[in-house]
Structure formats: C-alpha cells, structure tokens
Design a protein around this motif. Structure first.
Motif, PDB file in Angstrom:
ATOM      1  N   ALA A 169      23.228 -48.863  72.614  1.00 36.23           N
ATOM      2  CA  ALA A 169      21.923 -48.843  71.952  1.00 36.23           C
ATOM      3  C   ALA A 169      21.765 -50.044  71.021  1.00 36.23           C
ATOM      4  N   ARG A 170      22.822 -50.369  70.285  1.00 33.95           N
ATOM      5  CA  ARG A 170      22.742 -51.513  69.366  1.00 33.95           C
ATOM      6  C   ARG A 170      22.621 -52.820  70.143  1.00 33.95           C
ATOM      7  N   LEU A 171      23.375 -52.953  71.231  1.00 33.33           N
ATOM      8  CA  LEU A 171      23.311 -54.173  72.028  1.00 33.33           C
ATOM      9  C   LEU A 171      21.932 -54.335  72.664  1.00 33.33           C
ATOM     10  N   ALA A 172      21.325 -53.221  73.095  1.00 33.09           N
ATOM     11  CA  ALA A 172      19.974 -53.288  73.644  1.00 33.09           C
ATOM     12  C   ALA A 172      18.973 -53.732  72.584  1.00 33.09           C
ATOM     13  N   GLN A 173      19.143 -53.246  71.371  1.00 33.60           N
ATOM     14  CA  GLN A 173      18.257 -53.652  70.279  1.00 33.60           C
ATOM     15  C   GLN A 173      18.401 -55.147  69.992  1.00 33.60           C
ATOM     16  N   ASP A 174      19.649 -55.645  70.003  1.00 32.72           N
ATOM     17  CA  ASP A 174      19.870 -57.079  69.790  1.00 32.72           C
ATOM     18  C   ASP A 174      19.229 -57.893  70.909  1.00 32.72           C
ATOM     19  N   LEU A 175      19.311 -57.387  72.141  1.00 32.40           N
ATOM     20  CA  LEU A 175      18.678 -58.080  73.262  1.00 32.40           C
ATOM     21  C   LEU A 175      17.171 -58.128  73.074  1.00 32.40           C
ATOM     22  N   ALA A 176      16.574 -57.030  72.624  1.00 37.36           N
ATOM     23  CA  ALA A 176      15.132 -56.986  72.389  1.00 37.36           C
ATOM     24  C   ALA A 176      14.729 -58.006  71.329  1.00 37.36           C
ATOM     25  N   GLN A 177      15.499 -58.083  70.266  1.00 39.36           N
ATOM     26  CA  GLN A 177      15.170 -59.005  69.179  1.00 39.36           C
ATOM     27  C   GLN A 177      15.311 -60.457  69.629  1.00 39.36           C
ATOM     28  N   ALA A 178      16.331 -60.740  70.457  1.00 32.23           N
ATOM     29  CA  ALA A 178      16.519 -62.114  70.939  1.00 32.23           C
ATOM     30  C   ALA A 178      15.396 -62.527  71.879  1.00 32.23           C
ATOM     31  N   CYS A 179      14.933 -61.579  72.704  1.00 30.98           N
ATOM     32  CA  CYS A 179      13.857 -61.884  73.655  1.00 30.98           C
ATOM     33  C   CYS A 179      12.499 -61.994  72.973  1.00 30.98           C
ATOM     34  N   ALA A 180      12.337 -61.289  71.859  1.00 27.01           N
ATOM     35  CA  ALA A 180      11.011 -61.163  71.257  1.00 27.01           C
ATOM     36  C   ALA A 180      10.397 -62.507  70.906  1.00 27.01           C
ATOM     37  N   ALA A 181      11.211 -63.461  70.505  1.00 20.96           N
ATOM     38  CA  ALA A 181      10.675 -64.762  70.095  1.00 20.96           C
ATOM     39  C   ALA A 181      10.375 -65.666  71.281  1.00 20.96           C
ATOM     40  N   LEU A 182      10.798 -65.250  72.499  1.00 25.08           N
ATOM     41  CA  LEU A 182      10.701 -66.162  73.630  1.00 25.08           C
ATOM     42  C   LEU A 182       9.822 -65.660  74.760  1.00 25.08           C
ATOM     43  N   ALA A 183       9.789 -64.344  74.989  1.00 18.24           N
ATOM     44  CA  ALA A 183       9.106 -63.830  76.176  1.00 18.24           C
ATOM     45  C   ALA A 183       8.707 -62.392  75.961  1.00 18.24           C
ATOM     46  N   PRO A 184       7.731 -61.918  76.764  1.00 16.42           N
ATOM     47  CA  PRO A 184       7.394 -60.493  76.704  1.00 16.42           C
ATOM     48  C   PRO A 184       8.524 -59.658  77.263  1.00 16.42           C
ATOM     49  N   VAL A 185       8.946 -58.646  76.550  1.00 16.89           N
ATOM     50  CA  VAL A 185      10.018 -57.784  77.026  1.00 16.89           C
ATOM     51  C   VAL A 185       9.835 -56.382  76.481  1.00 16.89           C
ATOM     52  N   THR A 186      10.100 -55.410  77.303  1.00 18.84           N
ATOM     53  CA  THR A 186      10.077 -54.010  76.890  1.00 18.84           C
ATOM     54  C   THR A 186      11.467 -53.444  77.034  1.00 18.84           C
ATOM     55  N   ILE A 187      11.977 -52.840  75.972  1.00 16.51           N
ATOM     56  CA  ILE A 187      13.254 -52.153  76.042  1.00 16.51           C
ATOM     57  C   ILE A 187      12.959 -50.670  76.190  1.00 16.51           C
ATOM     58  N   ALA A 188      13.222 -50.128  77.369  1.00 15.73           N
ATOM     59  CA  ALA A 188      12.952 -48.723  77.653  1.00 15.73           C
ATOM     60  C   ALA A 188      14.163 -47.891  77.284  1.00 15.73           C
ATOM     61  N   ARG A 189      13.922 -46.837  76.508  1.00  8.24           N
ATOM     62  CA  ARG A 189      14.980 -45.959  76.051  1.00  8.24           C
ATOM     63  C   ARG A 189      14.670 -44.543  76.488  1.00  8.24           C
ATOM     64  N   PRO A 190      15.571 -43.594  76.207  1.00 12.19           N
ATOM     65  CA  PRO A 190      15.256 -42.193  76.481  1.00 12.19           C
ATOM     66  C   PRO A 190      13.952 -41.771  75.837  1.00 12.19           C
TER      67      PRO A 190
END
Length: 211
Positions: A169-190
C-alpha cells in the motif's frame, strides 16, 4: 560472481542520468509470491483431493504416490519463488519504473512514469500485495516476456505487475505521488479506499531497454 555484479546501479541497466533519483527499490516476498503467483495453495488442495479420492477407492499405493508428487511440486514451486525473489528488483525513480526480471536471462524494462495511466493495488495477506500497471497506447511488451510479472489473463494487452510486494500500500502511494507530477494516473485500491486522480499532461512513447 553473478551478472548482477556488473550493474552500475543495482536493478538498473545503466547509471542514473542527472536529475534522476531512486525513490524505492523492492523485491517479491518469496512466500507471498508462491501463494499468489504460482497458486501453491490451490495446487496443494488439488493433490490432497486426489489423494483422498484414491484412499476412498482403496488405492493406498496411488494415494502415496500422489502425496509424494504433490510434495515434490510444492518444493519446486518454493525453489522457483526463491529464485524469482533473488533475481527481481523493482525500482521507482522520479522519472520511471524499472523492472529487472528473469531467472535464467535477465531483462530490464523501463516504463516512463508519463506512460502509466493507472495502477491497480491488490492487497493480499498481511501487508503484501501486487501492483498491476496499465500503460497508455501501444507497446511491445509481450505476456511471455513479462511472466510471472504480468497481470493474469490480460493476454491481448499485457500489464506489468509488481508481485508480492512487502508494504504494498505504501509503495503504491509512492508510485501515485511520483506519477502525479508527470502524467494522469489512477491508483485503484480495495473498495473501502479512495481513488487518487492526478493532473493530466502529455504522455511520451514507451522506452524499453534490455540487458
């Protein structure tokens, strides 16, 4: 000495360019990988059912052979899971996601963050989980090339999957934050967790590298 000893940076095909920094590196937990990616529990149940069926028909020799075969299979699955865990490195930088995968022949797959349109977090037991990454546009990643680091059953449009990650969950959150400044991304969770939507910017083409 192994081929990994010649990596300029662990898990990467070359030195980091100026301005790029590693945010995290992770590898699969072999026990969780054995359960989720190799379906070890389902196979164990299958062999147990066959053994019980053989016992019910009075075939003691057949039941013993099935038990031995099932135990050997579980040992092979465990060995493969350990090798995958030892040879796999997932690396997130502020510009790309890199998968160094392959037990016999290593390959490095570079995914620019701007290419990632969504990531699906699948939580498993404890804090481990898988992150499947959807990519924009056409790409040259084949299912066989990615396996077992591929989302199951997505054969026509394969999706890279980061398998059996500790603290997923933490790694997914870090991925979302890294992508946020560069491209549209949705992190889908439960279902009980919110979906994070990042701002939109143009997306470059896929840049793949092998080593």
């Amino acid at each position: 000495m192994t081929e990994h000893d010649f990596e300029p940076v662990r898990g990467l095909p070359g030195d980091l360019p100026a301005g790029e920094a590693i945010l995290w590196q992770a590898a699969p937990d072999w026990r969780a990988f054995k359960r989720s990616a190799l379906f070890a529990r389902g196979l164990m149940a299958y062999f147990a059912a066959l053994a019980l069926l053989a016992l019910a028909t009075g075939n003691l020799v057949g039941a013993g052979a099935i038990v031995i075969a099932g135990a050997l299979l579980q040992g092979l699955l465990a060995l493969f899971a350990v090798l995958v865990a030892r040879t796999t490195v997932y690396t997130l930088t502020n510009r790309r996601l890199v998968l160094r995968i392959g037990v016999a022949l290593n390959t490095c797959i570079n995914l620019p963050l701007a290419l990632i349109t969504s990531a699906d977090l699948r939580q498993a037991s404890g804090s481990t989980g898988d992150i499947a990454v959807a990519l924009k546009g056409e790409h040259r990643l084949g299912y066989a090339m990615l396996w077992p680091h591929a989302r199951p059953w997505r054969l026509s449009r394969p999706q890279p999957m980061l398998r059996a990650l500790p603290d997923a969950a933490r790694l997914a959150q870090d991925l979302a934050q890294a992508c946020a400044a560069l491209a549209p991304v949705t992190i889908a969770r439960p279902a009980q967790e919110p979906v994070r939507q990042a701002p939109s910017r143009p997306t470059p083409a896929l840049e793949g590298a092998t080593a």
